[in-house]
Design a protein around this motif. Sequence first.
Motif, PDB file in Angstrom:
ATOM      1  N   ASN A 436       0.839  -1.201   0.000  1.00 54.78           N
ATOM      2  CA  ASN A 436       0.000   0.000   0.000  1.00 54.78           C
ATOM      3  C   ASN A 436       0.873   1.250   0.000  1.00 54.78           C
ATOM      4  O   ASN A 436       0.541   2.268  -0.627  1.00 54.78           O
ATOM      5  N   LYS A 437       2.013   1.184   0.724  1.00 48.92           N
ATOM      6  CA  LYS A 437       2.969   2.301   0.691  1.00 48.92           C
ATOM      7  C   LYS A 437       3.577   2.433  -0.696  1.00 48.92           C
ATOM      8  O   LYS A 437       3.866   3.534  -1.170  1.00 48.92           O
ATOM      9  N   TYR A 438       3.778   1.279  -1.338  1.00 45.81           N
ATOM     10  CA  TYR A 438       4.348   1.278  -2.691  1.00 45.81           C
ATOM     11  C   TYR A 438       3.420   2.029  -3.650  1.00 45.81           C
ATOM     12  O   TYR A 438       3.864   2.903  -4.411  1.00 45.81           O
ATOM     13  N   THR A 439       2.116   1.686  -3.630  1.00 48.46           N
ATOM     14  CA  THR A 439       1.191   2.334  -4.564  1.00 48.46           C
ATOM     15  C   THR A 439       1.000   3.810  -4.230  1.00 48.46           C
ATOM     16  O   THR A 439       0.745   4.623  -5.115  1.00 48.46           O
ATOM     17  N   TYR A 450      -0.192  -5.153  -8.244  1.00 50.29           N
ATOM     18  CA  TYR A 450      -0.094  -6.588  -8.527  1.00 50.29           C
ATOM     19  C   TYR A 450       0.250  -7.378  -7.265  1.00 50.29           C
ATOM     20  O   TYR A 450      -0.333  -8.429  -6.992  1.00 50.29           O
ATOM     21  N   MET A 451       1.198  -6.854  -6.458  1.00 51.59           N
ATOM     22  CA  MET A 451       1.596  -7.576  -5.248  1.00 51.59           C
ATOM     23  C   MET A 451       0.536  -7.488  -4.147  1.00 51.59           C
ATOM     24  O   MET A 451       0.374  -8.420  -3.362  1.00 51.59           O
ATOM     25  N   ILE A 452      -0.211  -6.391  -4.097  1.00 48.30           N
ATOM     26  CA  ILE A 452      -1.340  -6.334  -3.161  1.00 48.30           C
ATOM     27  C   ILE A 452      -2.343  -7.426  -3.529  1.00 48.30           C
ATOM     28  O   ILE A 452      -2.857  -8.146  -2.657  1.00 48.30           O
ATOM     29  N   ALA A 453      -2.589  -7.556  -4.830  1.00 51.87           N
ATOM     30  CA  ALA A 453      -3.527  -8.576  -5.299  1.00 51.87           C
ATOM     31  C   ALA A 453      -3.031  -9.978  -4.961  1.00 51.87           C
ATOM     32  O   ALA A 453      -3.794 -10.834  -4.485  1.00 51.87           O
ATOM     33  N   LYS A 454      -1.739 -10.238  -5.177  1.00 46.68           N
ATOM     34  CA  LYS A 454      -1.197 -11.570  -4.885  1.00 46.68           C
ATOM     35  C   LYS A 454      -1.284 -11.885  -3.390  1.00 46.68           C
ATOM     36  O   LYS A 454      -1.610 -13.011  -2.994  1.00 46.68           O
ATOM     37  N   ALA A 455      -0.994 -10.890  -2.560  1.00 53.02           N
ATOM     38  CA  ALA A 455      -1.076 -11.101  -1.121  1.00 53.02           C
ATOM     39  C   ALA A 455      -2.524 -11.351  -0.704  1.00 53.02           C
ATOM     40  O   ALA A 455      -2.811 -12.222   0.136  1.00 53.02           O
ATOM     41  N   LYS A 474      -6.904  -2.981 -11.097  1.00 53.16           N
ATOM     42  CA  LYS A 474      -6.086  -1.759 -11.124  1.00 53.16           C
ATOM     43  C   LYS A 474      -4.745  -2.033 -11.796  1.00 53.16           C
ATOM     44  O   LYS A 474      -4.248  -1.203 -12.571  1.00 53.16           O
ATOM     45  N   ALA A 475      -4.166  -3.208 -11.524  1.00 53.20           N
ATOM     46  CA  ALA A 475      -2.911  -3.576 -12.184  1.00 53.20           C
ATOM     47  C   ALA A 475      -3.109  -3.654 -13.693  1.00 53.20           C
ATOM     48  O   ALA A 475      -2.254  -3.211 -14.471  1.00 53.20           O
ATOM     49  N   LYS A 489       5.335  -8.055 -18.559  1.00 59.28           N
ATOM     50  CA  LYS A 489       4.578  -9.171 -19.116  1.00 59.28           C
ATOM     51  C   LYS A 489       4.088 -10.123 -18.033  1.00 59.28           C
ATOM     52  O   LYS A 489       2.916 -10.521 -18.030  1.00 59.28           O
ATOM     53  N   ASP A 490       4.956 -10.516 -17.101  1.00 61.97           N
ATOM     54  CA  ASP A 490       4.576 -11.475 -16.076  1.00 61.97           C
ATOM     55  C   ASP A 490       3.421 -10.968 -15.223  1.00 61.97           C
ATOM     56  O   ASP A 490       2.476 -11.710 -14.914  1.00 61.97           O
ATOM     57  N   GLN A 491       3.517  -9.673 -14.818  1.00 56.77           N
ATOM     58  CA  GLN A 491       2.457  -9.122 -13.986  1.00 56.77           C
ATOM     59  C   GLN A 491       1.131  -9.006 -14.748  1.00 56.77           C
ATOM     60  O   GLN A 491       0.059  -9.324 -14.215  1.00 56.77           O
ATOM     61  N   LEU A 492       1.200  -8.553 -15.995  1.00 53.90           N
ATOM     62  CA  LEU A 492      -0.019  -8.350 -16.765  1.00 53.90           C
ATOM     63  C   LEU A 492      -0.696  -9.683 -17.101  1.00 53.90           C
ATOM     64  O   LEU A 492      -1.915  -9.838 -16.926  1.00 53.90           O
ATOM     65  N   VAL A 493       0.093 -10.666 -17.542  1.00 53.89           N
ATOM     66  CA  VAL A 493      -0.461 -11.990 -17.829  1.00 53.89           C
ATOM     67  C   VAL A 493      -1.016 -12.611 -16.548  1.00 53.89           C
ATOM     68  O   VAL A 493      -2.093 -13.230 -16.545  1.00 53.89           O
ATOM     69  N   GLY A 494      -0.324 -12.446 -15.427  1.00 59.48           N
ATOM     70  CA  GLY A 494      -0.801 -12.973 -14.155  1.00 59.48           C
ATOM     71  C   GLY A 494      -2.126 -12.366 -13.751  1.00 59.48           C
ATOM     72  O   GLY A 494      -3.035 -13.056 -13.255  1.00 59.48           O
ATOM     73  N   ALA A 495      -2.272 -11.043 -13.956  1.00 62.33           N
ATOM     74  CA  ALA A 495      -3.523 -10.371 -13.607  1.00 62.33           C
ATOM     75  C   ALA A 495      -4.663 -10.851 -14.504  1.00 62.33           C
ATOM     76  O   ALA A 495      -5.789 -11.110 -14.028  1.00 62.33           O
TER      77      ALA A 495
END
Length: 577
Positions: A436-439, A450-455, A474-475, A489-495
């Motif tokens: 959340n601090k990152y965003t 992306y990492m908020i979503a994964k967590a 959002k990602a 690519k990895d984050q977008l395909v993962g989302a």
Amino acid sequence: MTKMKSIVMVMVTVLFAGAAMAQSIDDGKRFLYYERYKSAKDVFQKLSAANANDETAAYYLGQAMIGLEDVAGAKALYQQKLAATPNSPLLLAGMGNVELLEGKTADAKNRFETAISLSGGKRIDVLNAVGAPNSDPEIKNGDAAYAIDKLKQATTLKGFKDPEVWANLGDAYRKIGDGGNAVQAYQAALDINPKYARAIYRTGRLYQSQGVAQEALYTKYFNDAIAADANYAPVYKTLFNYYYETNVSKSAEYLDKWLAASDDDPKACYFRTSLIYAQGKFADAIAKANECISAGGTNVYPNLYGVKALAYNRLGDSINAKASYEEYFTKQAPDKIVGGDYSSYALVLLKFPGNEAQAAGYIEKAVALDSIEANKVNYLKLLANAYRAQKNFGESAKWFNQVLSVKKNYSNVDLYNAGYDYFRAGKFDSSVAVFNKYTAKYPDEIFGYYMIAKANTGIDSTMTTGLAASSYLKAIEIGEKAADKSKIKDQLVGAYTFMMQYSYNIKRDQKAAIEYADKALAVDPTDAQSIKNKEFVTANDPNAKPATKPTTKPATTKPATPAKPATPAKPATPKKK
């Protein structure tokens, strides 16, 4: 016969007095200027012995003791002299100096004010004795603004022509970060005495504090100081330290010049040992340190045990490294132990199971002791990386997270280190808090969302509540705006994969699932699993029969690491202790 003895005694007394007066206050002060404290102490001891009521000799004797790191001895001297002459302004100022070193700032201020009051504010030497310790960059408790006021007052008095006062004033301005006035004060000292090397040297130190961009300028000032007075030892000491990590042979050259211009120093053997260490000759450094320790008798310089510990550690001998550190901590004065000592020892302790809590305690000591942010961050990262190497991600995340508290302007990598290791440790709530601090700091980057979503996927592993969906969306929003999608690519395909699964299994929306599968393939048309997912959701209507999840979980690959900053500084080296 009795008369003859009396004559002899008178002659002896006269000879003794003559020998003592062969050296003057100015001779002793000259030794202080060159930082030859042992020689200065010898002069002032003789002068004080010849005249116990000489407040000037007693004051400077105490200053020589402080230079020799014998603060307790200086304190005892000033107390003894003040008991006999309690209204001596110089001795009161000297005691104030001691109290500053002890951290008793209120008591020190009271001593200084009393000294100035008793002298009517009309004695240059007293005002300088008040200003000097307060302007000293090494005395953290000193009040530079107070020093500026009193030293400026000294320059206005009748008959003033002392370059030392101007040099101290320059130090005071430098201490508060006023470089312009500092340079002017140093120049004023040189107007009185163009060969006053200290003012030239201190100007160089001012520019050195501004970083390597000023290298040409500050090295010029250092060389100019040598040209003005080749016997000025402090400049050689600075150049020895300056070249220590970049040019060992040149550092050794300046060490020789420094020692040649200085009194015999029990530290000399240590400095030579540290140069051997700097050359990577760790076994030789240990042998030299042992030689120095044997030769030192009861006057061994404690840092020799510290360099032995560092050398043993570099040789992979953790047992002897630990033993040497423990001996170092036993023999070294507590106020001489630096943060790098504690952090280096902590890393050695981690090699012995069961010492984790003790190691953490030493890192906390290192952080508390150091006033420089970069050093604090380095200590925390050293411990965090040590835990990461052990794959103890819960502990590494904890210490990486402390970096965020210490570092005023933390980077994306700092956030990644803490957040991702919390994620790897399964501490998903903590991971979300960090990302959340990152965003908040990087709102236009896909990685934080992306990492908020994964967590959140870790928290809601069955997707029942859809906790991760909004962050994945959002990602996707951020990612689709990117001009170069190959980097994400990895984050977008993962989302897209998650949203395909969520649409199919939870929302029972085949059309949306197919659209997300198509979007994943648009980013990477050759991805085998995305092809299979597209085939599955196209061929199976989720509302026609019990839903069966696609065979792949979203984004099983490790997320890309943000660009890393420069490699962090090394732990303290022997010379810095």
